[in-house]
Motif scaffolding. Structure first.
Motif, PDB file in Angstrom:
ATOM      1  N   GLY A 166       0.827  -1.212   0.000  1.00 45.49           N
ATOM      2  CA  GLY A 166       0.000   0.000   0.000  1.00 45.49           C
ATOM      3  C   GLY A 166       0.855   1.254   0.000  1.00 45.49           C
ATOM      4  O   GLY A 166       0.350   2.374   0.123  1.00 45.49           O
TER       5      GLY A 166
ATOM      6  N   THR B  20      -0.165   3.886  -2.716  1.00 46.13           N
ATOM      7  CA  THR B  20      -1.401   4.619  -2.395  1.00 46.13           C
ATOM      8  C   THR B  20      -1.111   5.673  -1.329  1.00 46.13           C
ATOM      9  O   THR B  20      -1.571   6.820  -1.420  1.00 46.13           O
ATOM     10  CB  THR B  20      -2.457   3.617  -1.857  1.00 46.13           C
ATOM     11  OG1 THR B  20      -2.571   2.576  -2.815  1.00 46.13           O
ATOM     12  CG2 THR B  20      -3.790   4.264  -1.610  1.00 46.13           C
TER      13      THR B  20
ATOM     14  N   ILE C 210      -2.117 -10.712   3.721  1.00 43.82           N
ATOM     15  CA  ILE C 210      -2.960  -9.533   3.460  1.00 43.82           C
ATOM     16  C   ILE C 210      -2.516  -8.855   2.170  1.00 43.82           C
ATOM     17  O   ILE C 210      -3.329  -8.420   1.350  1.00 43.82           O
ATOM     18  CB  ILE C 210      -2.879  -8.542   4.641  1.00 43.82           C
ATOM     19  CG1 ILE C 210      -3.333  -9.249   5.903  1.00 43.82           C
ATOM     20  CG2 ILE C 210      -3.617  -7.236   4.339  1.00 43.82           C
ATOM     21  CD1 ILE C 210      -4.552  -8.763   6.563  1.00 43.82           C
TER      22      ILE C 210
ATOM     23  N   ARG D  12      -4.747  -8.241  -1.231  1.00 42.81           N
ATOM     24  CA  ARG D  12      -4.927  -6.930  -1.895  1.00 42.81           C
ATOM     25  C   ARG D  12      -4.524  -7.017  -3.358  1.00 42.81           C
ATOM     26  O   ARG D  12      -5.210  -6.504  -4.231  1.00 42.81           O
ATOM     27  CB  ARG D  12      -4.070  -5.866  -1.198  1.00 42.81           C
ATOM     28  CG  ARG D  12      -4.584  -5.511   0.186  1.00 42.81           C
ATOM     29  CD  ARG D  12      -3.661  -4.484   0.808  1.00 42.81           C
ATOM     30  NE  ARG D  12      -4.020  -4.247   2.201  1.00 42.81           N
ATOM     31  CZ  ARG D  12      -3.199  -3.738   3.100  1.00 42.81           C
ATOM     32  NH1 ARG D  12      -1.971  -3.408   2.775  1.00 42.81           N
ATOM     33  NH2 ARG D  12      -3.614  -3.557   4.336  1.00 42.81           N
TER      34      ARG D  12
ATOM     35  N   ASP E  70      -7.155  -8.994  -5.276  1.00 37.74           N
ATOM     36  CA  ASP E  70      -8.363  -8.201  -5.544  1.00 37.74           C
ATOM     37  C   ASP E  70      -8.120  -7.199  -6.674  1.00 37.74           C
ATOM     38  O   ASP E  70      -8.986  -6.977  -7.532  1.00 37.74           O
ATOM     39  CB  ASP E  70      -8.810  -7.439  -4.290  1.00 37.74           C
ATOM     40  CG  ASP E  70      -9.362  -8.377  -3.216  1.00 37.74           C
ATOM     41  OD1 ASP E  70      -9.657  -9.553  -3.543  1.00 37.74           O
ATOM     42  OD2 ASP E  70      -9.481  -7.953  -2.047  1.00 37.74           O
TER      43      ASP E  70
ATOM     44  N   THR F 291      -0.043  -1.822   8.001  1.00 43.88           N
ATOM     45  CA  THR F 291      -1.418  -1.569   7.553  1.00 43.88           C
ATOM     46  C   THR F 291      -2.264  -2.844   7.521  1.00 43.88           C
ATOM     47  O   THR F 291      -3.357  -2.838   6.958  1.00 43.88           O
ATOM     48  CB  THR F 291      -1.431  -0.918   6.143  1.00 43.88           C
ATOM     49  OG1 THR F 291      -0.926  -1.872   5.198  1.00 43.88           O
ATOM     50  CG2 THR F 291      -0.589   0.337   6.091  1.00 43.88           C
ATOM     51  N   SER F 292      -1.743  -3.930   8.145  1.00 47.86           N
ATOM     52  CA  SER F 292      -2.456  -5.217   8.060  1.00 47.86           C
ATOM     53  C   SER F 292      -3.923  -5.105   8.469  1.00 47.86           C
ATOM     54  O   SER F 292      -4.791  -5.699   7.841  1.00 47.86           O
ATOM     55  CB  SER F 292      -1.785  -6.269   8.950  1.00 47.86           C
ATOM     56  OG  SER F 292      -0.466  -6.478   8.549  1.00 47.86           O
TER      57      SER F 292
ATOM     58  N   MET G 278      -5.686  -2.285   8.714  1.00 47.98           N
ATOM     59  CA  MET G 278      -6.255  -0.960   8.413  1.00 47.98           C
ATOM     60  C   MET G 278      -6.885  -0.912   7.039  1.00 47.98           C
ATOM     61  O   MET G 278      -6.333  -1.459   6.080  1.00 47.98           O
ATOM     62  CB  MET G 278      -5.138   0.097   8.392  1.00 47.98           C
ATOM     63  CG  MET G 278      -4.592   0.447   9.722  1.00 47.98           C
ATOM     64  SD  MET G 278      -3.320   1.734   9.457  1.00 47.98           S
ATOM     65  CE  MET G 278      -2.406   1.564  10.955  1.00 47.98           C
ATOM     66  N   ARG G 279      -7.995  -0.217   6.942  1.00 45.84           N
ATOM     67  CA  ARG G 279      -8.547   0.100   5.626  1.00 45.84           C
ATOM     68  C   ARG G 279      -7.698   1.230   5.043  1.00 45.84           C
ATOM     69  O   ARG G 279      -7.005   1.929   5.777  1.00 45.84           O
ATOM     70  CB  ARG G 279      -9.983   0.579   5.754  1.00 45.84           C
ATOM     71  CG  ARG G 279     -10.947  -0.518   6.057  1.00 45.84           C
ATOM     72  CD  ARG G 279     -12.350   0.070   6.123  1.00 45.84           C
ATOM     73  NE  ARG G 279     -13.290  -0.945   6.556  1.00 45.84           N
ATOM     74  CZ  ARG G 279     -13.823  -1.859   5.747  1.00 45.84           C
ATOM     75  NH1 ARG G 279     -13.520  -1.869   4.468  1.00 45.84           N
ATOM     76  NH2 ARG G 279     -14.664  -2.760   6.216  1.00 45.84           N
ATOM     77  N   VAL G 280      -7.849   1.417   3.752  1.00 44.02           N
ATOM     78  CA  VAL G 280      -6.967   2.370   3.085  1.00 44.02           C
ATOM     79  C   VAL G 280      -7.083   3.785   3.648  1.00 44.02           C
ATOM     80  O   VAL G 280      -6.073   4.458   3.893  1.00 44.02           O
ATOM     81  CB  VAL G 280      -7.146   2.309   1.540  1.00 44.02           C
ATOM     82  CG1 VAL G 280      -8.519   2.730   1.107  1.00 44.02           C
ATOM     83  CG2 VAL G 280      -6.106   3.153   0.845  1.00 44.02           C
ATOM     84  N   GLU G 281      -8.326   4.222   3.962  1.00 44.53           N
ATOM     85  CA  GLU G 281      -8.503   5.593   4.486  1.00 44.53           C
ATOM     86  C   GLU G 281      -7.793   5.740   5.828  1.00 44.53           C
ATOM     87  O   GLU G 281      -7.175   6.775   6.115  1.00 44.53           O
ATOM     88  CB  GLU G 281      -9.988   5.951   4.699  1.00 44.53           C
ATOM     89  CG  GLU G 281     -10.859   5.942   3.454  1.00 44.53           C
ATOM     90  CD  GLU G 281     -11.212   4.528   2.999  1.00 44.53           C
ATOM     91  OE1 GLU G 281     -11.063   3.575   3.809  1.00 44.53           O
ATOM     92  OE2 GLU G 281     -11.611   4.367   1.835  1.00 44.53           O
ATOM     93  N   ALA G 282      -7.891   4.679   6.658  1.00 47.89           N
ATOM     94  CA  ALA G 282      -7.254   4.735   7.978  1.00 47.89           C
ATOM     95  C   ALA G 282      -5.733   4.757   7.827  1.00 47.89           C
ATOM     96  O   ALA G 282      -5.029   5.467   8.561  1.00 47.89           O
ATOM     97  CB  ALA G 282      -7.684   3.538   8.818  1.00 47.89           C
TER      98      ALA G 282
END
Ligand code: CDP
Length: 224
Positions: free
Chosen positions: A22, A25, A144, A148, A151, A195-196, A198-202
């Motif tokens: 991530g 991002t 994780i 990602r 997906d 970030t395991s 966490m959602r992307v926004e978090a």
């Protein structure tokens, strides 16, 4: 080095981490937030890899890999850069010191531009910009990260199996961390962002907080 905190527009932020963590991002979001230019350094390795694929070169041959670093007409916007084949070639040729040396100046010049920049990759905080004001090391468990990436590939209508994606992620981790030239490793003065869970926004919000904290804290001399 002075103890003054630099104005927001003059800051280099290094974002490193393993495949599909991530980091891209997060780096893009930080660049937007601070109004800084952003470079995804993986794209340079991917562009060299795509060049190599196009001229039918062998990623096991260092000489051919170095030749492919003259990026010529390869555009950094080419969709093919994202293909799995190109990713696996990139991961192999990035282990050659001569390939890394070839792509170094472009990355360092980007990091040195007036006003600052955000760069993401594997060796930004350790090799490309060891004096970056803020260094983040973004990671997540291999499972994780594989989920990602899986997906993402399914979203691109690719036929893939989760187990194969996980194997690929593990193989890349091993190559990136095990190579002698600029291995993937967390700089001593980097902030770890796992970030395991966490959602992307978090994850983005946490990264912005980490940058703000590190800019307002006492400035220590940069370590390697
Ligand atoms: O998909 P992923 O996030 O793993 O790849 P990427 O960031 O686009 O980078 C592709 C490959 O280039 C990686 O597997 C790394 O081996 C290599 N790379 C590197 O060695 N150093 C960098 N600064 C960036 C990427």
């Amino acid at each position: 080095m002075s103890d003054l905190v630099l104005p927001v527009r003059s800051i280099v932020i290094a974002v490193d981490g393993p495949a599909a963590s991530g980091k891209g991002t997060i780096a893009r979001a930080l660049a937007d937030y601070y109004g800084l230019p952003h470079m995804d350094t993986g794209l340079l390795y991917r562009a060299a890899a795509l060049n190599l694929v196009r001229f039918g070169g062998d990623p096991g041959n260092e000489f051919e890999a170095v030749r492919a670093c003259d990026l010529g007409s390869v555009s950094l916007d080419d969709d093919e850069l994202r293909s799995e084949l190109v990713g696996s070639y990139a991961s192999r040729i990035s282990a050659y010191p001569a390939v890394r040396a070839h792509l170094l100046d472009r990355q360092r010049a980007f990091a040195a531009q007036d006003g600052g920049a955000v760069l993401d990759g594997r060796d930004i905080g350790t090799v490309i910009a060891p004096h970056a004001e803020v260094k983040l090391f973004v990671t997540a468990t291999p499972e994780i990260r594989a989920r990602r990436r899986f997906d993402e590939l399914v979203g691109m209508a690719k036929q893939v199996h989760y187990e194969d994606v996980l194997l690929d992620i593990r193989a890349r981790d091993e190559r990136d961390s095990g190579r002698a030239a600029a291995p993937l490793t967390m700089a001593k003065d980097a902030i770890l962002l796992d970030t395991s869970a966490m959602r992307v926004e978090a994850a983005i919000a946490e990264a912005i907080r980490a940058v703000a904290r590190s800019r307002s804290g006492p400035r220590t001399s940069p370590a390697r």
